[in-house]
Design a protein around this motif. Structure first.
Motif, PDB file in Angstrom:
ATOM      1  N   ILE A   2       0.838  -1.202   0.000  1.00 19.63           N
ATOM      2  CA  ILE A   2       0.000   0.000   0.000  1.00 19.63           C
ATOM      3  C   ILE A   2       0.871   1.250   0.000  1.00 19.63           C
ATOM      4  N   GLU A   3       1.949   1.234   0.789  1.00 19.92           N
ATOM      5  CA  GLU A   3       2.857   2.397   0.826  1.00 19.92           C
ATOM      6  C   GLU A   3       3.498   2.634  -0.538  1.00 19.92           C
ATOM      7  N   THR A   4       3.870   1.563  -1.222  1.00 16.34           N
ATOM      8  CA  THR A   4       4.461   1.687  -2.557  1.00 16.34           C
ATOM      9  C   THR A   4       3.457   2.299  -3.525  1.00 16.34           C
ATOM     10  N   GLY A   9       1.376   7.547  -6.234  1.00 16.17           N
ATOM     11  CA  GLY A   9       0.152   8.292  -6.516  1.00 16.17           C
ATOM     12  C   GLY A   9      -1.056   7.416  -6.786  1.00 16.17           C
ATOM     13  N   ALA A  10      -0.936   6.128  -6.527  1.00 16.52           N
ATOM     14  CA  ALA A  10      -2.058   5.207  -6.725  1.00 16.52           C
ATOM     15  C   ALA A  10      -2.629   4.833  -5.364  1.00 16.52           C
ATOM     16  N   THR A  21      -8.144   3.277   0.333  1.00 18.46           N
ATOM     17  CA  THR A  21      -7.027   3.953   1.000  1.00 18.46           C
ATOM     18  C   THR A  21      -6.936   5.436   0.691  1.00 18.46           C
ATOM     19  N   THR A  22      -7.883   5.964  -0.076  1.00 21.94           N
ATOM     20  CA  THR A  22      -7.898   7.412  -0.296  1.00 21.94           C
ATOM     21  C   THR A  22      -8.578   8.125   0.860  1.00 21.94           C
TER      22      THR A  22
END
Length: 121
Positions: A2-4, A9-10, A21-22
């Motif tokens: 998720i961090e990657t 920007g995804a 996760t937004t």
């Protein structure tokens, strides 16, 4: 993972679960689920180790005796079960890879297809 994605920007959004996760709530849900999964994994490991320790204290060895003793009939049965499970996994995941194979097959032989499909998918 998720961090990657976030660094690039995804974002991750589950189609079946309330995870996006937004949003702060979505990120929290994902972190809570991750923490619960990690706890469950640790508990399973702890229980397994305790069970093995208890069995050893009673003089028993963990695992399948036929496999430990390398009995041919037990090894053959294990191999048969593993092959059947592999076939079932391949068949269950066919919708994920079959379209790629069909698209690539005219240009590649069956021998080279596995090597190049990981790059083209």
């Amino acid at each position: 993972m998720i961090e990657t994605l976030t660094e690039r920007g995804a974002h991750f959004r589950s189609l079946r679960d309330p995870i996006d996760t937004t949003t702060p709530q979505g990120m929290f849900s994902l972190q809570v689920l991750g923490a619960v999964a990690q706890l469950e994994r640790a508990l399973i490991s702890e229980r397994t180790k305790a069970g093995i320790k208890a069995a050893k204290a009673k003089g028993r060895l963990p695992g399948n005796p036929g496999i430990r003793e390398r009995r041919p009939e037990a090894l053959a049965k294990m191999t048969e079960v593993q092959k059947a499970a592999y076939g079932a996994r391949v068949q269950a995941s066919a919708s994920q890879w079959l379209t790629t194979v069909r698209r690539m097959r005219p240009d590649h032989t069956w021998t080279t297809l596995p090597r190049c499909s990981s790059n083209a998918a």
